[in-house]
Design a protein around this motif. Structure first.
Motif, PDB file in Angstrom:
ATOM      1  N   GLY A 128       0.804  -1.226   0.000  1.00 26.28           N
ATOM      2  CA  GLY A 128       0.000   0.000   0.000  1.00 26.28           C
ATOM      3  C   GLY A 128       0.836   1.275   0.000  1.00 26.28           C
ATOM      4  O   GLY A 128       1.952   1.299   0.506  1.00 26.28           O
ATOM      5  N   HIS A 129       0.290   2.326  -0.632  1.00 21.65           N
ATOM      6  CA  HIS A 129       0.918   3.653  -0.725  1.00 21.65           C
ATOM      7  C   HIS A 129       2.232   3.592  -1.520  1.00 21.65           C
ATOM      8  O   HIS A 129       2.441   2.669  -2.275  1.00 21.65           O
ATOM      9  N   GLY A 130       3.124   4.566  -1.357  1.00 28.24           N
ATOM     10  CA  GLY A 130       4.368   4.617  -2.132  1.00 28.24           C
ATOM     11  C   GLY A 130       4.605   5.999  -2.712  1.00 28.24           C
ATOM     12  O   GLY A 130       3.660   6.755  -2.935  1.00 28.24           O
ATOM     13  N   GLU A 143       7.525   5.598   7.802  1.00 29.15           N
ATOM     14  CA  GLU A 143       6.401   5.810   6.906  1.00 29.15           C
ATOM     15  C   GLU A 143       5.746   4.476   6.577  1.00 29.15           C
ATOM     16  O   GLU A 143       6.432   3.491   6.302  1.00 29.15           O
ATOM     17  N   GLU A 144       4.418   4.493   6.612  1.00 26.15           N
ATOM     18  CA  GLU A 144       3.668   3.251   6.389  1.00 26.15           C
ATOM     19  C   GLU A 144       4.053   2.589   5.069  1.00 26.15           C
ATOM     20  O   GLU A 144       4.156   1.367   4.987  1.00 26.15           O
ATOM     21  N   LYS A 145       4.278   3.395   4.027  1.00 28.79           N
ATOM     22  CA  LYS A 145       4.603   2.830   2.713  1.00 28.79           C
ATOM     23  C   LYS A 145       5.804   1.888   2.794  1.00 28.79           C
ATOM     24  O   LYS A 145       5.848   0.875   2.106  1.00 28.79           O
ATOM     25  N   ALA A 147       6.909   0.250   5.651  1.00 25.97           N
ATOM     26  CA  ALA A 147       6.521  -0.938   6.432  1.00 25.97           C
ATOM     27  C   ALA A 147       5.705  -1.890   5.548  1.00 25.97           C
ATOM     28  O   ALA A 147       5.885  -3.113   5.613  1.00 25.97           O
ATOM     29  N   ASN A 148       4.841  -1.325   4.707  1.00 20.85           N
ATOM     30  CA  ASN A 148       4.030  -2.153   3.808  1.00 20.85           C
ATOM     31  C   ASN A 148       4.908  -2.903   2.811  1.00 20.85           C
ATOM     32  O   ASN A 148       4.693  -4.083   2.553  1.00 20.85           O
ATOM     33  N   LEU A 149       5.893  -2.190   2.250  1.00 19.25           N
ATOM     34  CA  LEU A 149       6.760  -2.824   1.244  1.00 19.25           C
ATOM     35  C   LEU A 149       7.604  -3.939   1.869  1.00 19.25           C
ATOM     36  O   LEU A 149       7.746  -5.017   1.297  1.00 19.25           O
ATOM     37  N   ILE A 196      -1.387  -4.985   1.286  1.00 20.07           N
ATOM     38  CA  ILE A 196      -0.790  -4.971   2.630  1.00 20.07           C
ATOM     39  C   ILE A 196      -0.699  -3.530   3.143  1.00 20.07           C
ATOM     40  O   ILE A 196      -0.117  -2.658   2.480  1.00 20.07           O
ATOM     41  N   HIS A 197      -1.252  -3.294   4.322  1.00 20.84           N
ATOM     42  CA  HIS A 197      -1.235  -1.958   4.931  1.00 20.84           C
ATOM     43  C   HIS A 197      -0.930  -2.038   6.419  1.00 20.84           C
ATOM     44  O   HIS A 197      -1.010  -3.103   7.030  1.00 20.84           O
ATOM     45  N   HIS A 198      -0.603  -0.864   7.001  1.00 16.48           N
ATOM     46  CA  HIS A 198      -0.533  -0.688   8.449  1.00 16.48           C
ATOM     47  C   HIS A 198      -1.479   0.455   8.801  1.00 16.48           C
ATOM     48  O   HIS A 198      -1.524   1.459   8.100  1.00 16.48           O
ATOM     49  N   ASN A 199      -2.177   0.306   9.880  1.00 17.33           N
ATOM     50  CA  ASN A 199      -3.318   1.154  10.203  1.00 17.33           C
ATOM     51  C   ASN A 199      -2.956   2.416  10.988  1.00 17.33           C
ATOM     52  O   ASN A 199      -1.867   2.532  11.556  1.00 17.33           O
TER      53      ASN A 199
HETATM   54 ZN   LIG Z   1      -2.570   2.369   4.376  1.00 17.49          ZN
END
Ligand SMILES: [Zn+2]
Length: 303
Positions: A128-130, A143-145, A147-149, A196-199
């Motif tokens: 997710g994101h990027g 940054e969540e992007k 952690a998602n990667l 895949i995301h982190h909230n």
């Molecule tokens: Zn997200």
């Protein structure tokens, strides 16, 4: 340089050290540095946490008449905290929103690939994101992007080890339009799509205390996949005391793929200090990835 007129109504831009007039309740948004940023409110220290593009000020009691941002080299916006109005009278159901079908999708729902070898099963993993879209921010600025990667890559390793064909929507830090993500699944005739995301919590919740895992799906075929993944994920994270919020239905662009089983995994809250630490732990990431791969495999085998 003039500030937009609107800001004069409820919002002020204090300079470091500036003392502000009375605010009944307040929250802050804007650029907050890594780690919880402490400010002084009415002579008492209060922490500001980053939660995405916003930062939430916690522990400000009503009646505080001075907010002092001494020692801060960041700018803040201070205004009244949004208050949820209590509903009066009978609760009217929200009007049903009609979401358009993805323009390239067809309607034939795909069944789980129960009778095929892993090498003949394609799964798209979406980090997710990027790029400029960072997603949520952790207390120390992860940054969540990213952690998602990291998690998406770990999921790929787990699935490829079991022989599945894995395609990533991104394998580096780039921005991808929301609707182009499920398109990757469609273009590759994929059997499943997992985002895949982190909230992060809403701005009026204390980011230190909100934490759980959850998997979202839009339709029944996505829900079957989501439930299989969530069962394994919840089991794995229960061992570390993390709560689980089940598999709610959600109208996300990446889950709204009518024929390809699709779900969105929120591994944890990156905005909580413990969730942030967990997201950084490679051993924990490997366990999460194994749980997602286990759940996928349960589903693929018809379990
Ligand atoms: Zn997200």
């Amino acid at each position: 340089m003039t500030q937009p007129l609107l800001l004069a109504l409820t919002i002020a831009f204090p300079r470091p050290g500036q003392r502000l007039p009375y605010v009944e309740r307040c929250y802050m948004i804007g650029a907050v540095g890594p780690g919880p940023t402490n400010i002084t409110v009415g002579g008492r220290s209060a922490a500001v946490y980053r939660t995405g593009a916003w930062a939430t000020l916690v522990e400000v009691s009503p009646g505080t008449n001075v907010v002092d941002v001494a020692g801060s080299n960041h700018w803040f916006v201070i205004g009244p905290k949004p208050v949820r109005k209590p509903s009066s009278g009978p609760v009217k159901p929200a009007p049903e929103r009609v979401y358009g079908k993805l323009p390239y999708a067809d309607d034939a729902a795909r069944a789980a690939p129960t009778n095929r070898a892993p090498g003949e099963i394609t799964v798209v993993i979406d980090a997710g994101h990027g790029g400029r879209d960072t997603g949520a921010l952790s207390p120390h600025g992860i940054e969540e992007k990213d952690a998602n990667l990291r998690t998406a890559r770990a999921v790929r390793v787990e699935l490829e080890r079991r022989g599945y064909r894995v395609i990533m929507t991104r394998d580096d830090d780039r921005q991808i339009a929301l609707y182009d993500r499920p398109k990757v699944a469609h273009a590759n005739n994929a059997d499943a799509f997992i985002s895949i995301h982190h909230n992060a919590p809403p701005v009026d919740r204390d980011p230190r205390t909100v934490r759980y895992s959850v998997v979202y799906a839009w339709n029944e075929i996505g829900e079957n996949l989501g439930k299989a993944i969530n069962r394994r994920l919840a089991e794995t994270l229960k061992a570390e005391g993390l709560k689980n919020n089940g598999v709610p239905r959600a109208n996300y662009a990446v889950t709204r793929n009518p024929e390809i089983p699709s779900c969105l995994v929120e591994v944890d809250f990156i905005t909580s200090p413990e969730g942030e630490e967990a997201s950084w732990n490679p051993e924990r990431r490997r366990r999460v990835a194994a749980a997602i791969a286990d759940g996928f495999e349960d589903w693929a085998k018809g379990g």
